[in-house]
Write a protein that holds these residues in place. Sequence first.
Motif, PDB file in Angstrom:
ATOM      1  N   VAL A 112       0.835  -1.201   0.000  1.00  0.00           N
ATOM      2  CA  VAL A 112       0.000   0.000   0.000  1.00  0.00           C
ATOM      3  C   VAL A 112       0.871   1.254   0.000  1.00  0.00           C
ATOM      4  N   ALA A 113       1.910   1.261   0.824  1.00  0.00           N
ATOM      5  CA  ALA A 113       2.790   2.429   0.901  1.00  0.00           C
ATOM      6  C   ALA A 113       3.429   2.720  -0.451  1.00  0.00           C
ATOM      7  N   ASN A 114       3.868   1.672  -1.147  1.00  0.00           N
ATOM      8  CA  ASN A 114       4.492   1.864  -2.454  1.00  0.00           C
ATOM      9  C   ASN A 114       3.480   2.264  -3.519  1.00  0.00           C
ATOM     10  N   SER A 115       2.329   1.601  -3.519  1.00  0.00           N
ATOM     11  CA  SER A 115       1.308   1.876  -4.532  1.00  0.00           C
ATOM     12  C   SER A 115       0.797   3.306  -4.439  1.00  0.00           C
ATOM     13  N   ILE A 116       0.496   3.748  -3.236  1.00  0.00           N
ATOM     14  CA  ILE A 116      -0.049   5.102  -3.062  1.00  0.00           C
ATOM     15  C   ILE A 116       1.074   6.131  -2.987  1.00  0.00           C
ATOM     16  N   GLY A 117       2.143   5.812  -2.278  1.00  0.00           N
ATOM     17  CA  GLY A 117       3.215   6.780  -2.061  1.00  0.00           C
ATOM     18  C   GLY A 117       3.995   7.143  -3.307  1.00  0.00           C
ATOM     19  N   ARG A 118       4.017   6.257  -4.300  1.00  0.00           N
ATOM     20  CA  ARG A 118       4.759   6.546  -5.535  1.00  0.00           C
ATOM     21  C   ARG A 118       3.837   6.999  -6.673  1.00  0.00           C
ATOM     22  N   GLN A 119       2.585   7.187  -6.377  1.00  0.00           N
ATOM     23  CA  GLN A 119       1.606   7.633  -7.368  1.00  0.00           C
ATOM     24  C   GLN A 119       1.971   9.028  -7.882  1.00  0.00           C
ATOM     25  N   PRO A 120       1.927   9.244  -9.186  1.00  0.00           N
ATOM     26  CA  PRO A 120       2.198  10.596  -9.713  1.00  0.00           C
ATOM     27  C   PRO A 120       1.023  11.537  -9.449  1.00  0.00           C
ATOM     28  N   ASP A 121       1.249  12.821  -9.665  1.00  0.00           N
ATOM     29  CA  ASP A 121       0.174  13.796  -9.495  1.00  0.00           C
ATOM     30  C   ASP A 121      -1.010  13.455 -10.396  1.00  0.00           C
ATOM     31  N   HIS A 122      -0.708  13.055 -11.615  1.00  0.00           N
ATOM     32  CA  HIS A 122      -1.765  12.640 -12.542  1.00  0.00           C
ATOM     33  C   HIS A 122      -1.167  11.665 -13.548  1.00  0.00           C
ATOM     34  N   PHE A 123      -2.045  10.989 -14.262  1.00  0.00           N
ATOM     35  CA  PHE A 123      -1.643  10.039 -15.294  1.00  0.00           C
ATOM     36  C   PHE A 123      -1.968  10.639 -16.655  1.00  0.00           C
ATOM     37  N   ALA A 124      -1.122  10.357 -17.631  1.00  0.00           N
ATOM     38  CA  ALA A 124      -1.350  10.911 -18.962  1.00  0.00           C
ATOM     39  C   ALA A 124      -2.638  10.374 -19.575  1.00  0.00           C
ATOM     40  N   THR A 125      -2.925   9.097 -19.325  1.00  0.00           N
ATOM     41  CA  THR A 125      -4.122   8.455 -19.869  1.00  0.00           C
ATOM     42  C   THR A 125      -4.696   7.499 -18.830  1.00  0.00           C
ATOM     43  N   ILE A 126      -5.914   7.067 -19.060  1.00  0.00           N
ATOM     44  CA  ILE A 126      -6.515   6.052 -18.194  1.00  0.00           C
ATOM     45  C   ILE A 126      -5.744   4.740 -18.334  1.00  0.00           C
ATOM     46  N   ASP A 127      -5.270   4.440 -19.540  1.00  0.00           N
ATOM     47  CA  ASP A 127      -4.460   3.228 -19.729  1.00  0.00           C
ATOM     48  C   ASP A 127      -3.220   3.257 -18.841  1.00  0.00           C
ATOM     49  N   GLU A 128      -2.603   4.416 -18.713  1.00  0.00           N
ATOM     50  CA  GLU A 128      -1.414   4.538 -17.859  1.00  0.00           C
ATOM     51  C   GLU A 128      -1.781   4.264 -16.403  1.00  0.00           C
ATOM     52  N   ALA A 129      -2.935   4.746 -15.981  1.00  0.00           N
ATOM     53  CA  ALA A 129      -3.385   4.492 -14.611  1.00  0.00           C
ATOM     54  C   ALA A 129      -3.671   3.014 -14.396  1.00  0.00           C
ATOM     55  N   LEU A 130      -4.289   2.379 -15.374  1.00  0.00           N
ATOM     56  CA  LEU A 130      -4.558   0.945 -15.275  1.00  0.00           C
ATOM     57  C   LEU A 130      -3.258   0.157 -15.143  1.00  0.00           C
ATOM     58  N   ALA A 131      -2.295   0.483 -15.977  1.00  0.00           N
ATOM     59  CA  ALA A 131      -1.018  -0.234 -15.939  1.00  0.00           C
ATOM     60  C   ALA A 131      -0.311  -0.016 -14.610  1.00  0.00           C
ATOM     61  N   TYR A 132      -0.338   1.205 -14.095  1.00  0.00           N
ATOM     62  CA  TYR A 132       0.305   1.500 -12.815  1.00  0.00           C
ATOM     63  C   TYR A 132      -0.281   0.644 -11.701  1.00  0.00           C
ATOM     64  N   HIS A 133      -1.586   0.380 -11.779  1.00  0.00           N
ATOM     65  CA  HIS A 133      -2.258  -0.397 -10.741  1.00  0.00           C
ATOM     66  C   HIS A 133      -2.315  -1.891 -11.059  1.00  0.00           C
ATOM     67  N   GLY A 134      -1.481  -2.348 -12.004  1.00  0.00           N
ATOM     68  CA  GLY A 134      -1.317  -3.785 -12.229  1.00  0.00           C
ATOM     69  C   GLY A 134      -2.249  -4.414 -13.225  1.00  0.00           C
TER      70      GLY A 134
END
Length: 290
Positions: free
Chosen positions: A144-166
């Motif tokens: 949880v600390a890594n997933s939330i703590g390393r989150q960028p301010d925003h994602f360029a696309t929804i696909d990028e957000a999906l990939a970031y979350h596995g």
Amino acid sequence: MNTKTSLSTYHEGRAPAGDVEIFYRQFGVPGKIPVIIVHGLSFFSYDWMGVAAALSTDREVVAIDMRGFGQSGRSVAHDYSLRRNAADIIALMDHLGWDKAVLVGHSMGGRICLLAAGWYPERVAGLCCLDFAPDLAAEGRKYVANSIGRQPDHFATIDEALAYHGHDPAALGPDDPMRKRFREFMRPVEGGWELLRDLYFRDKFRKVLETGVRQPEEADPWVTLNKLNYPFLVVRGAGSNLFASDTMAKVSGANPHARVVEIAGSHDLAQDNPQDVVTEVKSYLNAMGV
């Protein structure tokens, strides 16, 4: 108040609570004692719509967005304390005219519901903690600390957000439930898409990653759990990385009123196994006679 249809007819509303408004999705009609569902750190009310609808056959059920999440307001003062979140639940009940409610909390929502049961015993008719126990497993805490703590301010696309979350965006069609879920939990901003979660939470975990120091507990949930004097339900996902299997016995030993059960699924029980969640919560409600 708006009316929408998804899974079943429900209403959307907002309740004033301190310096924000709490957004909620309300299912069912008045009947037995109502239920309030509180999500966890990586979730929001949308994730619990199916469970809320299934529980609302004989009562009202409300799934909320906690302050700083989803469509609820963001606190300018960053007032996200556990006590403030617990008070938000009471403010919602006051707004709806409910004297009592059964609280169903997942993960961090379970922590808030447990503490609310201790701080406002006259308002809480029952308690269900879903994949939450006061002791968090080290593996899940680190994730949880890594997933939330390393989150960028925003994602360029929804696909990028999906990939970031596995998730593999290429495997998710335009109408895939997970893709739809991320569209609901994001909003367009300059430069891309922003998660509907106040960056305060990202910054809090980022500080932990940078310093290795966690903030002290605002309140000890074990103390509250030990003192509960009525039956309550604790559900563990068998594949959870946050609720260790050996903690089940610790919960049972801490309070004879605890009913501790394990069901299939990961920490994300709303996604993995909503059917068994509904079965266990309904069984609890029936046993309590509420």
